[in-house]
Design a protein around this motif. Structure first.
Motif, PDB file in Angstrom:
ATOM      1  N   GLU A 275       0.766  -1.134   0.180  1.00 48.43           N
ATOM      2  CA  GLU A 275       0.061   0.064  -0.148  1.00 48.43           C
ATOM      3  C   GLU A 275       0.762   1.353  -0.004  1.00 48.43           C
ATOM      4  O   GLU A 275       0.428   2.202  -0.719  1.00 48.43           O
ATOM      5  CB  GLU A 275      -1.031  -0.123   1.233  1.00 48.43           C
ATOM      6  CG  GLU A 275      -2.064  -1.007   1.246  1.00 48.43           C
ATOM      7  CD  GLU A 275      -1.860  -2.254   1.561  1.00 48.43           C
ATOM      8  OE1 GLU A 275      -0.506  -2.783   1.571  1.00 48.43           O
ATOM      9  OE2 GLU A 275      -2.786  -2.992   2.195  1.00 48.43           O
TER      10      GLU A 275
ATOM     11  N   THR B 229       2.017   1.941  -3.590  1.00 55.12           N
ATOM     12  CA  THR B 229       0.920   2.514  -4.292  1.00 55.12           C
ATOM     13  C   THR B 229       0.849   4.023  -3.992  1.00 55.12           C
ATOM     14  O   THR B 229       0.810   4.758  -4.990  1.00 55.12           O
ATOM     15  CB  THR B 229      -0.258   1.542  -4.267  1.00 55.12           C
ATOM     16  OG1 THR B 229       0.023   0.313  -4.199  1.00 55.12           O
ATOM     17  CG2 THR B 229      -1.386   2.025  -5.140  1.00 55.12           C
ATOM     18  N   LEU B 230       0.726   4.334  -2.707  1.00 55.01           N
ATOM     19  CA  LEU B 230       0.524   5.602  -2.532  1.00 55.01           C
ATOM     20  C   LEU B 230       1.649   6.507  -2.807  1.00 55.01           C
ATOM     21  O   LEU B 230       1.413   7.616  -3.290  1.00 55.01           O
ATOM     22  CB  LEU B 230       0.017   5.760  -0.945  1.00 55.01           C
ATOM     23  CG  LEU B 230      -0.595   7.205  -0.707  1.00 55.01           C
ATOM     24  CD1 LEU B 230      -1.617   7.673  -1.348  1.00 55.01           C
ATOM     25  CD2 LEU B 230      -0.834   7.303   1.102  1.00 55.01           C
TER      26      LEU B 230
ATOM     27  N   SER C  25       1.453   7.194  -6.636  1.00 48.03           N
ATOM     28  CA  SER C  25       0.505   8.363  -6.962  1.00 48.03           C
ATOM     29  C   SER C  25       0.969   9.806  -6.386  1.00 48.03           C
ATOM     30  O   SER C  25       0.701  10.628  -7.053  1.00 48.03           O
ATOM     31  CB  SER C  25      -0.992   7.856  -6.416  1.00 48.03           C
ATOM     32  OG  SER C  25      -1.412   8.863  -5.298  1.00 48.03           O
TER      33      SER C  25
ATOM     34  N   ARG D 136       3.411  11.163  -9.017  1.00 45.55           N
ATOM     35  CA  ARG D 136       2.865  11.485 -10.012  1.00 45.55           C
ATOM     36  C   ARG D 136       2.695  13.169 -10.024  1.00 45.55           C
ATOM     37  O   ARG D 136       2.617  13.868 -11.171  1.00 45.55           O
ATOM     38  CB  ARG D 136       1.693  10.794 -10.451  1.00 45.55           C
ATOM     39  CG  ARG D 136       1.729   9.668 -11.600  1.00 45.55           C
ATOM     40  CD  ARG D 136       0.418   9.322 -12.298  1.00 45.55           C
ATOM     41  NE  ARG D 136      -0.520   8.882 -11.195  1.00 45.55           N
ATOM     42  CZ  ARG D 136      -0.327   7.346 -10.720  1.00 45.55           C
ATOM     43  NH1 ARG D 136       0.809   6.929 -11.098  1.00 45.55           N
ATOM     44  NH2 ARG D 136      -1.246   6.951  -9.809  1.00 45.55           N
ATOM     45  N   GLU D 137       2.369  13.576  -8.774  1.00 48.30           N
ATOM     46  CA  GLU D 137       1.992  15.196  -8.646  1.00 48.30           C
ATOM     47  C   GLU D 137       3.273  15.845  -8.938  1.00 48.30           C
ATOM     48  O   GLU D 137       2.988  17.005  -9.374  1.00 48.30           O
ATOM     49  CB  GLU D 137       1.552  15.162  -7.289  1.00 48.30           C
ATOM     50  CG  GLU D 137      -0.105  14.764  -7.132  1.00 48.30           C
ATOM     51  CD  GLU D 137      -0.374  15.030  -5.740  1.00 48.30           C
ATOM     52  OE1 GLU D 137      -0.130  15.826  -4.971  1.00 48.30           O
ATOM     53  OE2 GLU D 137      -1.292  14.056  -5.329  1.00 48.30           O
TER      54      GLU D 137
ATOM     55  N   ASP E  92      -6.795   7.653  -7.887  1.00 43.55           N
ATOM     56  CA  ASP E  92      -5.874   7.316  -7.034  1.00 43.55           C
ATOM     57  C   ASP E  92      -5.503   8.024  -5.905  1.00 43.55           C
ATOM     58  O   ASP E  92      -4.369   8.353  -5.179  1.00 43.55           O
ATOM     59  CB  ASP E  92      -4.551   6.988  -7.742  1.00 43.55           C
ATOM     60  CG  ASP E  92      -4.094   8.443  -8.619  1.00 43.55           C
ATOM     61  OD1 ASP E  92      -5.211   9.389  -8.640  1.00 43.55           O
ATOM     62  OD2 ASP E  92      -3.079   8.642  -9.079  1.00 43.55           O
ATOM     63  N   LYS E  93      -6.352   9.019  -5.494  1.00 46.03           N
ATOM     64  CA  LYS E  93      -6.215   9.964  -4.404  1.00 46.03           C
ATOM     65  C   LYS E  93      -6.845   9.700  -3.159  1.00 46.03           C
ATOM     66  O   LYS E  93      -8.213   9.588  -3.418  1.00 46.03           O
ATOM     67  CB  LYS E  93      -6.616  11.320  -4.837  1.00 46.03           C
ATOM     68  CG  LYS E  93      -5.569  11.960  -5.987  1.00 46.03           C
ATOM     69  CD  LYS E  93      -4.381  12.337  -5.214  1.00 46.03           C
ATOM     70  CE  LYS E  93      -3.225  12.717  -6.127  1.00 46.03           C
ATOM     71  NZ  LYS E  93      -2.838  11.660  -7.108  1.00 46.03           N
TER      72      LYS E  93
ATOM     73  N   LEU F 199      -6.566   2.338   0.966  1.00 46.48           N
ATOM     74  CA  LEU F 199      -5.706   3.630   1.134  1.00 46.48           C
ATOM     75  C   LEU F 199      -6.651   4.933   1.494  1.00 46.48           C
ATOM     76  O   LEU F 199      -6.280   6.076   1.412  1.00 46.48           O
ATOM     77  CB  LEU F 199      -4.691   3.889  -0.024  1.00 46.48           C
ATOM     78  CG  LEU F 199      -3.408   2.970  -0.124  1.00 46.48           C
ATOM     79  CD1 LEU F 199      -3.197   3.155  -1.338  1.00 46.48           C
ATOM     80  CD2 LEU F 199      -2.717   3.413   0.983  1.00 46.48           C
TER      81      LEU F 199
END
Lengths: 514, 282
Positions: free
Chosen positions: A373, A376-377, A380, A383-384, B46-47, B67
């Protein structure tokens, strides 16, 4: 009713039932209130631990991937030293130790009355043989850093002399990990059943599960439990389910989701052990896309640490500052906490001419709750900042063969976090045994040697401060947070370990209320 | 003359329009929602928007996932890839099977070969095939799963088409065409195929359901789509740990897969005449 239950427990425990009957006859009703009370002897503790049958390792000096195997080994065998409440290293099989003036030669004295489970006393020869055997394993150089096998010798019956290659004030801390002591000349094929010196002796072991019986003659003092039954679970979920349905009394390292599920239940206590697990993202420093320190700093600025702790650990943890060993008394709280700064990260990536058109693979496993997890976070969040990261899940065996120590970008975890020097010696100094990021920094090496050679606490703290600053600035570790260790237990279980890391397997003080 | 006699049964079996529409509607609606889903989703997929496994209600109608991402939004995102993938598999298998099946009944040698291969492939469980390919082709992702699903599904489907076409091959009009010297291609595509419409339609429906099943299974085993993709099967797998905290994170994608399989099968059933359906299920 209580009476019947007690009888059942004793029938299960099987040892000294009559004596216990007499001992408990006086009655101690306060003990069942759950708020502690006087320890009571007897009972069988059923404990669940994670493990996979494909990864079973029975050799105490092997690399145990399974929590369940490690638990069994740590209960049967003693290490020379162990983590303590106040000190990083307290005596276990060694009762005391003394360094020479130059901090190179260390003398360890074996605890009085220490015997193996078959009754033979522990001698310095046994300890020397075991330490040398450990040193000769592939991971030996990392476990006993700076100690050559030939430089471990016996002096008389109860003293072991270790001569370090360099001055090392932290040598007793290094003696905590896997220094399991066996009888001299135990053949490799008998390793699994070899008698140890620990608080429990092995009754049987079948496919990951084991039953252990109390060692009545343990040198460390009174052991309360009659027996411990260890059950191996392949997934935290299965373990939590067994806990909820009452098939086990303790679920070791069950993870935050199980803890939150158990929160609604009044009949399960949640034990939190802070600073238990580090789950860093490792970036390769010697080559590949993250070799540039600016890129690594950018990645450390990209991660949103608060969000990671909140979303990945359900808040069961704390934010960290890219320094491993957060529970060390000398952990530098004065180094400013790194916060998310996308503008600065983007600027750094631009300066380093980082290729933003490529997709980078972040390799992870599902070995501990939250690890996949976190990957995965993080992907993400990255990506920002325009960094494209693809998460690749690997099976545990594949990960350790192909990715660990070799990959460009991967997640990893460490369960011992109370020593800065431990991490520095094992994973960060040039050429260290498990240098996961393949990092080499002259300043860091110098600070490390200065710290471990310092006899004076102030000089040592200053050197460690410098070491941590370099680690914070340049190392290949992105440490976003620390996960609490979370054990679930039935209300009748008392005296569970509160210490993180290795402390979690010290079950000799556990006792069961009626 | 014989040709019309064979073709005729299809015509009177046609039911009135509303009766056909009713069973088709759920499938059409579900596919429409799945395709337009990404536009309807309230949150990015995805947020995190809430705490992990947060209960349903508030910001997230179906609660949060592992999440703290919005389950509903991910559910809306996760359908189109599954449906598209299953559609590709079903169309490819149906096309391949129809062609091979028509030729197989006319050429005994090809027929025997198809029969042998089909016998082996039917016995091989799809999960075994998927795992073998995952070992041989790590990181193959959706493409690998699609290939396996087609590869393992086709032999069985060929047997169904061949079984339905076999009686046709011995009818007078085919024999007459053969006698007049028509090539095998003409026989297969012009003489036999047009009489198999119903079988092919029923076959397509069944293959679609099977493809949904195989692809979901692969997703659940984490061999196909990888996180952070919002795949229904992957959602079931990922959120299993928190099923007691937020059941919707697991139940909703599970229901979606079930509904998709059932509704498409219903639609295919309604479109195919009863006789052909029985043949396809045999």
């Amino acid at each position: 009713m209580n009476w019947n239950r007690r009888q059942v427990l004793w029938a299960g425990g099987g040892m000294g039932a009559a004596a216990l009957l007499a001992a408990c006859g006086g009655g101690n009703d306060a003990a069942s209130s759950g708020s502690g009370g006087k320890p009571r002897k007897g009972g069988t503790l059923r404990i669940g631990a994670l493990g996979r049958s494909s990864a079973i390792v029975r050799d105490p000096h092997g690399v145990q991937g399974n929590e369940s195997d490690y638990l069994v080994i740590a209960l049967v065998h003693d290490t020379l030293t162990a983590p303590g409440l106040k000190d990083n290293a307290v005596g276990r099989l060694a009762s005391s130790w003394k360094p020479s003036k130059d901090l190179k030669t260390w003398r360890f004295t074996i605890a009085k009355g220490a015997t193996f489970h078959d009754g033979t006393p522990v001698t310095a020869d046994d300890v020397v043989w075991s330490l040398r055997r450990l040193r000769h394993t592939p991971a030996g150089a990392a476990r006993l850093p700076g100690m050559k096998a030939d430089h471990i010798t016996a002096e008389g019956k109860d003293t072991v002399v270790v001569v370090s290659d360099f001055a090392n004030a932290e040598l007793p801390v290094m003696m905590r990990l896997s220094t399991f002591i066996l009888k001299k000349n135990t053949p490799d094929k008998d390793m699994a059943k070899a008698p140890g010196t620990g608080p429990f002796k092995l009754d049987w072991y079948r496919g990951g599960n084991a039953r252990l019986l109390r060692n009545e003659h343990w040198h460390g003092g009174q052991v309360y439990l009659d027996a411990i039954e260890v059950t191996m679970f392949e997934s935290p979920q299965a373990m939590a389910n067994a806990m909820m349905s009452g098939q086990i009394d303790v679920a070791s390292n069950a993870g935050p989701v199980a803890a939150r599920t158990a929160d609604a239940r009044k009949d399960i206590q949640v034990v939190r052990r802070p600073d238990d697990m580090a789950m860093p993202v490792v970036m390769r420093t010697s080559g590949g896309p993250f070799a540039d320190p600016k890129v690594r700093e950018a990645m450390k600025l990209v991660v949103d640490r608060e969000a990671m702790v909140k979303q990945v650990l359900s808040g069961y943890g704390t934010v960290a500052n890219d320094i491993l060993g957060t529970a060390d008394p000398d952990y530098a709280k004065s180094i400013p906490q790194r916060h998310r700064d996308l503008t600065k990260a983007k600027k750094l990536l631009k300066e380093a001419e980082f290729d933003l058109s490529r997709t980078y693979e972040l390799v992870t496993t599902e070995d501990v709750p939250g690890l996949a997890e976190s990957a995965t976070l993080f992907a993400s969040q990255a990506r920002e900042a325009g960094v494209k990261i693809k998460v690749v899940k690997q099976e545990s065996g594949t990960f350790y063969q192909k990715t660990w120590l070799k990959g460009d970008l991967y997640t990893n975890y460490w369960g011992t976090n109370d020593s800065l020097v431990f991490f520095a010696s094992k994973t960060m100094t040039t050429g260290s045994g498990e240098n996961e990021a393949d990092w080499s920094d002259k300043g860091f090496d110098a600070a490390y040697h200065k710290a471990i050679a310092a006899a004076d606490p102030t000089a040592r703290t200053a050197a460690l401060r410098e070491l941590q600053q370099i680690e914070h600035d340049a190392s290949g570790y992105l440490l976003w947070g620390m996960a609490d260790g979370i054990d679930l237990a039935a209300p009748k279980v008392h005296g569970l370990p509160k210490l993180p890391g290795y402390g979690r397997v010290q079950l000799e003080n556990v006792w069961l209320a009626r | 003359m014989t040709a019309t006699a064979v073709r005729r049964p299809a015509a009177p079996a046609r039911r009135s329009r509303p009766r056909i529409l009713a069973p088709i509607a759920p499938a059409a609606l579900l596919v429409l929602v799945a395709v337009t889903g990404p536009l309807l989703a309230a949150h990015p997929l995805d947020k995190p928007v809430t705490e992990p496994y947060a209960e349903a209600g508030g910001a997230a109608l179906l609660g949060g996932d592992q999440l703290g991402r919005d389950v509903l939004s991910r559910l809306l995102h996760g359908g189109s890839a599954l449906i598209g993938n299953a559609l590709i598999v079903a169309v490819t298998i149906t096309l391949l099977a129809t062609l091979l099946g028509c030729f197989a009944v006319l050429s005994p040698r090809l027929g025997r070969l198809v029969e042998r291969i089909a016998d082996t492939a039917i016995l091989l469980p799809p999960v075994l095939g998927i795992m073998l390919l995952a070992l041989a082709w790590p990181g193959g992702g959706r493409l690998a799963i699609t290939v396996v699903a087609i590869f393992l599904g086709t032999p069985y489907a060929v047997r169904i088409v061949a079984g339905a076409a076999a009686p046709l091959a011995t009818t007078g009009f085919i024999e007459a065409a053969t006698a007049s010297g028509e090539r095998i291609g003409h026989l297969a595509l012009r003489e036999i195929l047009p009489n198999l419409r119903a079988t092919v339609l029923a076959l397509f429906g069944l293959r679609f359901v099977d493809a949904v099943y195989v692809i979901s299974m692969a997703g659940f085993l984490q061999l196909g789509p990888q996180p952070p993709e919002a795949d229904w099967a992957l959602m079931i797998r990922e959120n299993g740990a928190g099923i007691l905290l937020n059941p919707w994170a697991v139940v909703a994608p599970g229901l979606a897969i079930g509904l998709l399989a059932i509704s498409v099968n219903l639609a295919a059933n309604a479109l195919a005449p009863a006789t052909a359906r029985r043949a396809a299920l045999r």
